[in-house]
Design an enzyme around this catalytic site. Structure first.
Site, PDB file in Angstrom:
ATOM      1  N   CYS B  45       0.821  -1.207   0.000  1.00  0.00           N
ATOM      2  CA  CYS B  45       0.000   0.000   0.000  1.00  0.00           C
ATOM      3  C   CYS B  45       0.855   1.256   0.000  1.00  0.00           C
ATOM      4  N   ALA B 114      -2.091 -17.823   0.056  1.00  0.00           N
ATOM      5  CA  ALA B 114      -2.216 -16.367   0.179  1.00  0.00           C
ATOM      6  C   ALA B 114      -1.496 -15.723  -1.000  1.00  0.00           C
ATOM      7  N   GLY B 116      -2.606 -13.700  -3.266  1.00  0.00           N
ATOM      8  CA  GLY B 116      -2.979 -12.338  -3.641  1.00  0.00           C
ATOM      9  C   GLY B 116      -3.710 -12.251  -4.959  1.00  0.00           C
ATOM     10  N   GLY B 246      -7.253  -2.517 -12.537  1.00  0.00           N
ATOM     11  CA  GLY B 246      -7.865  -3.433 -11.589  1.00  0.00           C
ATOM     12  C   GLY B 246      -7.040  -4.687 -11.408  1.00  0.00           C
ATOM     13  N   VAL B 283      -6.692 -17.200   1.952  1.00  0.00           N
ATOM     14  CA  VAL B 283      -6.982 -15.884   2.548  1.00  0.00           C
ATOM     15  C   VAL B 283      -6.577 -14.775   1.593  1.00  0.00           C
ATOM     16  N   GLY B 284      -7.107 -13.604   1.848  1.00  0.00           N
ATOM     17  CA  GLY B 284      -6.627 -12.402   1.172  1.00  0.00           C
ATOM     18  C   GLY B 284      -7.289 -12.150  -0.165  1.00  0.00           C
ATOM     19  N   ASP B 285      -6.550 -11.472  -1.023  1.00  0.00           N
ATOM     20  CA  ASP B 285      -7.089 -11.048  -2.311  1.00  0.00           C
ATOM     21  C   ASP B 285      -7.518 -12.209  -3.196  1.00  0.00           C
TER      22      ASP B 285
HETATM   23  C1  LIG Z   1      -0.107  -0.263  -5.079  1.00  0.00           C
HETATM   24  C2  LIG Z   1      -1.043  -0.867  -4.118  1.00  0.00           C
HETATM   25  C3  LIG Z   1      -1.666  -0.066  -3.169  1.00  0.00           C
HETATM   26  C4  LIG Z   1      -2.548  -0.611  -2.246  1.00  0.00           C
HETATM   27  N1  LIG Z   1      -3.130   0.206  -1.312  1.00  0.00           N
HETATM   28  C5  LIG Z   1      -3.956  -0.330  -0.403  1.00  0.00           C
HETATM   29  C6  LIG Z   1      -4.525   0.460   0.608  1.00  0.00           C
HETATM   30  O1  LIG Z   1      -4.273   1.669   0.691  1.00  0.00           O
HETATM   31  N2  LIG Z   1      -5.358  -0.114   1.500  1.00  0.00           N
HETATM   32  C7  LIG Z   1      -5.641  -1.461   1.449  1.00  0.00           C
HETATM   33  O2  LIG Z   1      -6.376  -1.953   2.288  1.00  0.00           O
HETATM   34  N3  LIG Z   1      -5.110  -2.247   0.509  1.00  0.00           N
HETATM   35  C8  LIG Z   1      -4.286  -1.708  -0.417  1.00  0.00           C
HETATM   36  N4  LIG Z   1      -3.733  -2.520  -1.367  1.00  0.00           N
HETATM   37  C9  LIG Z   1      -4.153  -3.928  -1.439  1.00  0.00           C
HETATM   38  C10 LIG Z   1      -3.401  -4.801  -0.462  1.00  0.00           C
HETATM   39  O3  LIG Z   1      -2.032  -4.640  -0.655  1.00  0.00           O
HETATM   40  C11 LIG Z   1      -3.827  -6.228  -0.661  1.00  0.00           C
HETATM   41  O4  LIG Z   1      -5.200  -6.324  -0.394  1.00  0.00           O
HETATM   42  C12 LIG Z   1      -3.103  -7.188   0.250  1.00  0.00           C
HETATM   43  O5  LIG Z   1      -1.740  -7.088   0.100  1.00  0.00           O
HETATM   44  C13 LIG Z   1      -3.582  -8.608  -0.040  1.00  0.00           C
HETATM   45  O6  LIG Z   1      -2.848  -9.508   0.682  1.00  0.00           O
HETATM   46  P1  LIG Z   1      -2.548 -10.947   0.100  1.00  0.00           P
HETATM   47  O7  LIG Z   1      -1.690 -11.619   1.077  1.00  0.00           O
HETATM   48  O8  LIG Z   1      -3.807 -11.576  -0.314  1.00  0.00           O
HETATM   49  O9  LIG Z   1      -1.741 -10.659  -1.241  1.00  0.00           O
HETATM   50  P2  LIG Z   1      -0.333  -9.994  -1.416  1.00  0.00           P
HETATM   51  O10 LIG Z   1      -0.058  -9.085  -0.310  1.00  0.00           O
HETATM   52  O11 LIG Z   1      -0.256  -9.476  -2.789  1.00  0.00           O
HETATM   53  O12 LIG Z   1       0.648 -11.209  -1.273  1.00  0.00           O
HETATM   54  C14 LIG Z   1       0.611 -12.275  -2.190  1.00  0.00           C
HETATM   55  C15 LIG Z   1       1.999 -12.763  -2.442  1.00  0.00           C
HETATM   56  O13 LIG Z   1       1.928 -14.074  -2.904  1.00  0.00           O
HETATM   57  C16 LIG Z   1       2.987 -14.272  -3.820  1.00  0.00           C
HETATM   58  N5  LIG Z   1       2.637 -15.423  -4.645  1.00  0.00           N
HETATM   59  C17 LIG Z   1       1.605 -15.532  -5.515  1.00  0.00           C
HETATM   60  N6  LIG Z   1       1.610 -16.755  -6.067  1.00  0.00           N
HETATM   61  C18 LIG Z   1       2.647 -17.431  -5.524  1.00  0.00           C
HETATM   62  C19 LIG Z   1       3.171 -18.731  -5.720  1.00  0.00           C
HETATM   63  N7  LIG Z   1       2.588 -19.574  -6.536  1.00  0.00           N
HETATM   64  N8  LIG Z   1       4.242 -19.085  -5.003  1.00  0.00           N
HETATM   65  C20 LIG Z   1       4.829 -18.217  -4.136  1.00  0.00           C
HETATM   66  N9  LIG Z   1       4.394 -16.979  -3.943  1.00  0.00           N
HETATM   67  C21 LIG Z   1       3.298 -16.598  -4.628  1.00  0.00           C
HETATM   68  C22 LIG Z   1       3.049 -12.990  -4.596  1.00  0.00           C
HETATM   69  O14 LIG Z   1       4.343 -12.802  -5.127  1.00  0.00           O
HETATM   70  C23 LIG Z   1       2.700 -11.961  -3.533  1.00  0.00           C
HETATM   71  O15 LIG Z   1       3.857 -11.350  -3.000  1.00  0.00           O
HETATM   72  C24 LIG Z   1      -2.824  -1.992  -2.290  1.00  0.00           C
HETATM   73  C25 LIG Z   1      -2.204  -2.814  -3.233  1.00  0.00           C
HETATM   74  C26 LIG Z   1      -1.329  -2.266  -4.119  1.00  0.00           C
HETATM   75  C27 LIG Z   1      -0.658  -3.148  -5.123  1.00  0.00           C
HETATM   76  C1  LIG Z   2       3.725  -7.632  10.252  1.00  0.00           C
HETATM   77  C2  LIG Z   2       3.201  -9.003   9.899  1.00  0.00           C
HETATM   78  C3  LIG Z   2       4.355  -9.926   9.704  1.00  0.00           C
HETATM   79  C4  LIG Z   2       2.283  -9.510  11.006  1.00  0.00           C
HETATM   80  O1  LIG Z   2       2.967  -9.778  12.167  1.00  0.00           O
HETATM   81  P1  LIG Z   2       2.269  -9.919  13.593  1.00  0.00           P
HETATM   82  O2  LIG Z   2       3.252 -10.536  14.485  1.00  0.00           O
HETATM   83  O3  LIG Z   2       0.969 -10.601  13.472  1.00  0.00           O
HETATM   84  O4  LIG Z   2       2.209  -8.440  14.073  1.00  0.00           O
HETATM   85  P2  LIG Z   2       1.255  -7.229  14.181  1.00  0.00           P
HETATM   86  O5  LIG Z   2       2.135  -6.048  14.211  1.00  0.00           O
HETATM   87  O6  LIG Z   2       0.168  -7.282  13.211  1.00  0.00           O
HETATM   88  O7  LIG Z   2       0.704  -7.378  15.686  1.00  0.00           O
HETATM   89  C5  LIG Z   2      -0.359  -8.115  15.998  1.00  0.00           C
HETATM   90  C6  LIG Z   2      -0.028  -9.124  17.068  1.00  0.00           C
HETATM   91  O8  LIG Z   2       0.671  -8.555  18.170  1.00  0.00           O
HETATM   92  C7  LIG Z   2      -0.160  -8.546  19.327  1.00  0.00           C
HETATM   93  N1  LIG Z   2       0.077  -7.271  20.007  1.00  0.00           N
HETATM   94  C8  LIG Z   2       0.214  -6.050  19.437  1.00  0.00           C
HETATM   95  N2  LIG Z   2       0.407  -5.116  20.384  1.00  0.00           N
HETATM   96  C9  LIG Z   2       0.400  -5.747  21.564  1.00  0.00           C
HETATM   97  C10 LIG Z   2       0.541  -5.325  22.926  1.00  0.00           C
HETATM   98  N3  LIG Z   2       0.752  -4.052  23.252  1.00  0.00           N
HETATM   99  N4  LIG Z   2       0.452  -6.241  23.894  1.00  0.00           N
HETATM  100  C11 LIG Z   2       0.233  -7.530  23.587  1.00  0.00           C
HETATM  101  N5  LIG Z   2       0.112  -7.990  22.323  1.00  0.00           N
HETATM  102  C12 LIG Z   2       0.198  -7.106  21.334  1.00  0.00           C
HETATM  103  C13 LIG Z   2      -1.555  -8.725  18.795  1.00  0.00           C
HETATM  104  O9  LIG Z   2      -2.419  -9.310  19.735  1.00  0.00           O
HETATM  105  C14 LIG Z   2      -1.329  -9.618  17.616  1.00  0.00           C
HETATM  106  O10 LIG Z   2      -1.120 -10.949  18.022  1.00  0.00           O
HETATM  107  P3  LIG Z   2      -2.246 -12.078  17.766  1.00  0.00           P
HETATM  108  O11 LIG Z   2      -2.544 -12.077  16.296  1.00  0.00           O
HETATM  109  O12 LIG Z   2      -1.614 -13.332  18.231  1.00  0.00           O
HETATM  110  O13 LIG Z   2      -3.399 -11.654  18.585  1.00  0.00           O
HETATM  111  C15 LIG Z   2       2.305  -8.965   8.639  1.00  0.00           C
HETATM  112  O14 LIG Z   2       1.105  -8.258   8.928  1.00  0.00           O
HETATM  113  C16 LIG Z   2       2.941  -8.292   7.479  1.00  0.00           C
HETATM  114  O15 LIG Z   2       3.816  -8.850   6.879  1.00  0.00           O
HETATM  115  N6  LIG Z   2       2.547  -7.072   7.151  1.00  0.00           N
HETATM  116  C17 LIG Z   2       3.176  -6.288   6.101  1.00  0.00           C
HETATM  117  C18 LIG Z   2       2.583  -6.573   4.740  1.00  0.00           C
HETATM  118  C19 LIG Z   2       1.239  -6.025   4.559  1.00  0.00           C
HETATM  119  O16 LIG Z   2       0.428  -6.070   5.465  1.00  0.00           O
HETATM  120  N7  LIG Z   2       0.955  -5.500   3.349  1.00  0.00           N
HETATM  121  C20 LIG Z   2      -0.319  -4.953   3.018  1.00  0.00           C
HETATM  122  C21 LIG Z   2      -0.602  -3.698   3.721  1.00  0.00           C
HETATM  123  S1  LIG Z   2       0.528  -2.418   3.238  1.00  0.00           S
END
Ligand SMILES: Cc1cc2nc3c(=O)[nH]c(=O)nc-3n(C[C@H](O)[C@H](O)[C@H](O)COP(=O)(O)OP(=O)(O)OC[C@H]3O[C@@H](n4cnc5c(N)ncnc54)[C@H](O)[C@@H]3O)c2cc1C
Ligand SMILES: CC(C)(COP(=O)(O)OP(=O)(O)OC[C@H]1O[C@@H](n2cnc3c(N)ncnc32)[C@H](O)[C@@H]1OP(=O)(O)O)[C@@H](O)C(=O)NCCC(=O)NCCS
Ligand SMILES: Cc1cc2nc3c(=O)[nH]c(=O)nc-3n(C[C@H](O)[C@H](O)[C@H](O)COP(=O)(O)OP(=O)(O)OC[C@H]3O[C@@H](n4cnc5c(N)ncnc54)[C@H](O)[C@@H]3O)c2cc1C
Ligand SMILES: CC(C)(COP(=O)(O)OP(=O)(O)OC[C@H]1O[C@@H](n2cnc3c(N)ncnc32)[C@H](O)[C@@H]1OP(=O)(O)O)[C@@H](O)C(=O)NCCC(=O)NCCS
Lengths: 557, 557
Positions: B45, B114, B116, B246, B283-285
């Protein structure tokens, strides 16, 4: 032709809102609004900012003029008119024109009391000296404004550190006035729990505000053109004193008319805002209502409830059985850029009400940390240990605090639980939130406690252990964090090394784990518990430990 | 010793969150995360803002590193590893190391998909030319960043005006690149109703962004070092093209493995995020879930739902029957300082789903207007005409928009009605709210409609009347407002004069009353109805009339 004669006492938040709604519901009602002061429909909540020069000119404070009431609402507004007596038997009010002294009566079919609250004036010598003020009416604000201006006041004392007091502090500071705050309670903002207000202490200090906590005002004396304020054994010299030690419901009229008064000193009303006399309604700061969480009487002298109660009263006068179900006490104040807000019960309130609760502290960023400008925020959540119902929340930070409290307020209103907070689907773009919003995180953490996945420990419990039975304190922060300040006796094993160093930990003692904010220690507790240790997570981490320590400073001068 | 072997495909929002939660629940699980790209746990994002230079350095986008996964979570993360096949019978995945080409298999007891979503690439000539990009992975962002930098791109075309497209527009503009937007739909942000996105058109124009609405991309050609984009019969010359038309669920693996796919093209899962194979979760997208409002399948490719679904999947893999109850589609985007957000159903979605609804428009200030800096905001509320259940809301403004949508999202989640919005007790201090919060006002207005106190009329209905049966249009704004622009044929009687000029109005025709925003006309309707006229309030006032007119511009070049 006239359907009903309605008289309204008080013409600001409650009274004016009631009049406007009445007219919309009944074009044929005769509606009189009597206001003792010189203005109706003004923004009380803006007065401190008018004094501080943030709101200007004064006319901005006038939300609706008497002309507007006439033209839009066909309501008879009489300012400088005081209702001096209610004659219930004959359904009359006695009114005094404060400018001419003339007295007259006015009949009513329905009477609405919206007289608001009166500032409390401490019973100590000197409170009536020139230069000593309370702030409630626009006229009060005018007087303070002119006094500060004309006398070039450079030092002031604010007595009482509630929200109006602190708003005055900020606005006096805006005028380059040096402020000392005298507060009888051991903390500022006594409506909040002490550890939550701590971020404000630093801001006050940074603005050269001196705090005298735990010291009631003892006396004020005149000293030439200056005033001498005595508190905590000191004498503080200044050019103006603002008394903001709280308000109490203005029930004079109601009491004299024999209306029932509730246990908290407000007019007693039912859910229809009807008093013990079915032809008299009462709303706003003058009434007690039901606490939505405890079901007990509460008193919430704030503008939102006043204006909604007014709408309910108008409805009922017009024969619509709408209800005011109760109040949560949602409140917000900003002090020098620190936002603090609450909804529902604080811990103090839960204890007072004898309501069982569990609590959790979480720290979150106001929005995604990878996007610039994210600000830290702390949320304290109170919930029912049996079913997870949310009882209350407090949050402090400098961005997005009101949003999270508003969401939680909506949840409490709808009987929501911590599990509902876990599931909340809130706006996420990097500028305004996170994939896991602070509200979700608060829900996760509370849910984990209730599901038995992590036993919480609280810093305030630690002090209650005798030294020899104290739990083992494990600090899972980095060595750097540990070196910069740690709990006496704590053992440091960074989270990343924990799995490899389990042998260093005792199996015969409870281990209380902490980190900076509670998250890493939660991860640690999960490891330990699954490896057969008895571990608890110190909720909120080291930052809450420090807040507890600083939460009740004796004096902060 | 190993309790279960879990393999996770994809290591970003869904995959990484699932891995972390799994470890907390089960210290003895073996957890493998395979990620096809070069990075796990990055902030998708944030990518547009990295390209625009708002987020820097790149490392800020990396939320958790593989090292952190090892140290904190003891999870085996393999980047540049693609899962190429699922062997359901033998519970194996086939994996290819994209750097070495090596292939291997990995057994699982539980598999989490997951993967996406995949950006949609329009099927037109030239989309594979150098300089034409989609944006999904960090690597994509890198490529775009370098291309813009190295070639000193000064003109770009963004194809698709969804939220990622518009974020790209803003960020390209931040780099002083002149942008043309090509969008096949007749509006930007097709996920919103057309009249709600109107404030963004002005901002785009102010930033010299050209809009070609209602024109699909036809072709891209190379022209020396430049690209020529054909759309709507024109050729637009530029240095880079961003395709953001999209995404669609990445179901390749699932489909090949014979897992059930839902009607919207996503993997079908139950409330436990379990696919049609009980040992495989998704899960997810990539998945479809239940729409919380309609109960029908929906697809919400956003990070919040992904991360909460991941947590639910982890729970269920560890034997905890937690559920993902469904999604509201809460979404937010900021474009050149205009914030627009939604939750629940839009009007378009309600129509598509065949769900009966009523709607209302309200305009409120983001905070008390007497305090400086209040910004206007428009809220469109959809509710069930039978019981007042809130079905959806959209809001647009430049402050506090996310807050109001979040509160309404919480209400919808809890089955709240417009009457609940009336009663919401939200933070009020002049900097952040009003005694009557915009949420309350939206509730009042909708409640008044449902209680039959005001019959609403909508601008889009007006066009449907034959000229001779058109209602009488009464404009109750001031003469000044009227002179500055009014509806053809409207009669102007300012609200303040209405009571005295009733004789000018027809009693045999319906009167549709409007003002600027809907409030004065509501007051007017209340007067008229009680005086025996048949009046309706044109919801949202003249500003919504203008928005409807501008809502579907054919081209905005
Ligand atoms: C530019 C951009 C801006 C966004 N802004 C927002 C926002 O502001 N707010 C919001 O809520 N959401 C936003 N989103 C959407 C959000 O990022 C997604 O909803 C979220 O990341 C979905 O999580 P996911 O795990 O399903 O997929 P992803 O986070 O995309 O993770 C999927 C991963 O799986 C990997 N993968 C796929 N197939 C395979 C395979 N066969 N083997 C190994 N790996 C694989 C891919 O490489 C990818 O890295 C944005 C997305 C983009 C691209
Ligand atoms: C960060 C990531 C690895 C998740 O890690 P996570 O360990 O679950 O960490 P989070 O920061 O989400 O924290 C949530 C956990 O910490 C716990 N926690 C947070 N603050 C806490 C506090 N003050 N005291 C106790 N527990 C706490 C929560 O209960 C939760 O644990 P649970 O799921 O077992 O209940 C994963 O969300 C990620 O990779 N995010 C980046 C990618 C992404 O989200 N992209 C799309 C959006 S840009
Ligand atoms: C400085 C200040 C800041 C505030 N800030 C906030 C804030 O940020 N948020 C918030 O929610 N609330 C705030 N409040 C509180 C809020 O203003 C009150 O809760 C609200 O005004 C209560 O409405 P009311 O109608 O009950 O009383 P009021 O608005 O006080 O109106 C009562 C009126 O009745 C008149 N009156 C009394 N007796 C008689 C009589 N016998 N005859 C004729 N007239 C009579 C009084 O002169 C008074 O004008 C603030 C208050 C003050 C003073
Ligand atoms: C302003 C004041 C006179 C109330 O007047 P009001 O006419 O009820 O006006 P509001 O601005 O609150 O608007 C609410 C009304 O307009 C209606 N409304 C608002 N926007 C509307 C729209 N776009 N379409 C239709 N109706 C609308 C609401 O439904 C509500 O009417 P209802 O109560 O009949 O349902 C009163 O609140 C007041 O005096 N306030 C200032 C004092 C004060 O509050 N002080 C303390 C806080 S600082």
């Amino acid at each position: 032709m006239i359907s009903r004669r309605v008289v309204i006492v008080g013409g600001v938040a409650g009274g004016a809102s009631c009049a406007a709604r009445l007219r919309r519901l009944d074009e044929n009602a005769e509606i009189y609004v009597f206001e003792r002061g010189g203005f109706v429909s003004f923004a009380n909540c803006g007065l401190p900012y008018y004094i501080g020069g943030v709101i200007s000119p004064r006319e901005r404070l006038l939300v609706a003029s008497p002309e507007r009431f006439r033209d839009y609402f066909n309501v008879e507004v009489r300012v400088n008119h005081e209702v001096t007596r209610i004659d219930r038997e004959n359904r009359l009010v006695e009114v005094r024109n404060r400018q001419t002294g003339a007295r007259f009566t006015r009949p009513y079919d329905a009477l609405v009391l919206a007289p608001g609250a009166k500032p409390i004036v401490p019973d100590v010598p000197g409170v009536d000296l020139p230069g000593v003020f309370t702030l409630r009416l626009l006229e009060d604000a005018e007087r303070i404004y002119r006094w500060l201006q004309d006398r070039h006041v450079t030092r002031a004392v604010v007595v009482g550190a509630g929200y109006i007091g602190l708003e005055m502090v900020e606005n006096l500071a805006n005028r380059n006035i040096t402020v000392t705050v005298v507060e009888a309670a051991p903390q500022i903002l006594p409506g909040f729990d002490p550890e939550m207000v701590v971020p404000i202490y630093d801001k006050l200090a940074a603005h050269d505000v001196r705090l005298l906590l735990g010291h009631p005002l003892q006396a004020i004396e005149a000293d030439g053109s200056q005033l001498l304020v005595t508190a905590g054994g000191e004498k503080i010299d200044c050019g103006a004193v603002i008394l903001s030690v709280g308000v109490r419901p203005d029930v004079t009229l109601a009491q004299e008319a024999g209306l029932e008064i509730g246990p908290l000193g407000g007019i007693r009303v039912n859910e229809h805002m009807q008093t013990s006399d079915p032809t008299i309604w009462a709303v706003g700061d003058a009434v007690e209502v039901k606490d939505l969480v405890t079901g007990q009487p509460t008193w919430v002298p704030l503008a939102g409830p006043a204006s909604r109660q007014a709408r309910v009263a108008a409805d009922n006068i017009c024969g619509r059985p709408s209800r005011f179900p109760g109040a949560l006490g949602t409140a917000f104040v900003r002090v020098f850029g620190v936002d603090i807000a609450k909804t529902g019960l604080t811990e103090k309130a839960a204890q007072r009400a004898g309501i069982p609760y569990q609590k959790s502290f979480t720290h979150s960023a106001s929005h995604a940390t990878y996007y610039p400008g994210a600000k830290p925020m702390t949320i304290k959540l109170l919930f029912d240990p049996r079913d997870g119902r949310v009882l209350g929340a407090q949050a402090v930070g400098s961005e997005g605090v009101d949003k999270r409290i508003d969401v939680i307020a909506a949840m409490i209103q709808k009987g929501g639980t911590v599990y509902d907070l876990e599931e909340a689907e809130l706006c996420y773009a990097p500028q305004v939130g996170s994939a896991r919003d602070p509200v979700n995180i608060a829900g996760f953490v509370a849910g984990n406690i209730l599901r038995g996945d992590v036993a919480p420990a609280h810093w305030d419990e630690l002090d209650r252990f005798p030294e020899e039975r104290r739990p083992f304190i494990l600090d899972v922060r980095t060595p750097g964090e540990f070196a910069a300040g740690a709990l006496p006796g704590a053992v440091n094993i960074p989270l990343g090394e924990l799995r490899g160093r389990l042998h260093e930990l005792p199996r015969d003692r409870e281990i209380w784990v902490h980190c900076a904010g509670g998250q890493r220690s939660y991860y640690g507790v999960r490891i330990l518990n699954q490896k057969g240790f008895r571990a608890r997570n110190l909720s909120g981490g080291y930052s809450i430990y420090r807040a507890y320590r600083r939460g009740t400073p004796k004096s902060n001068g």
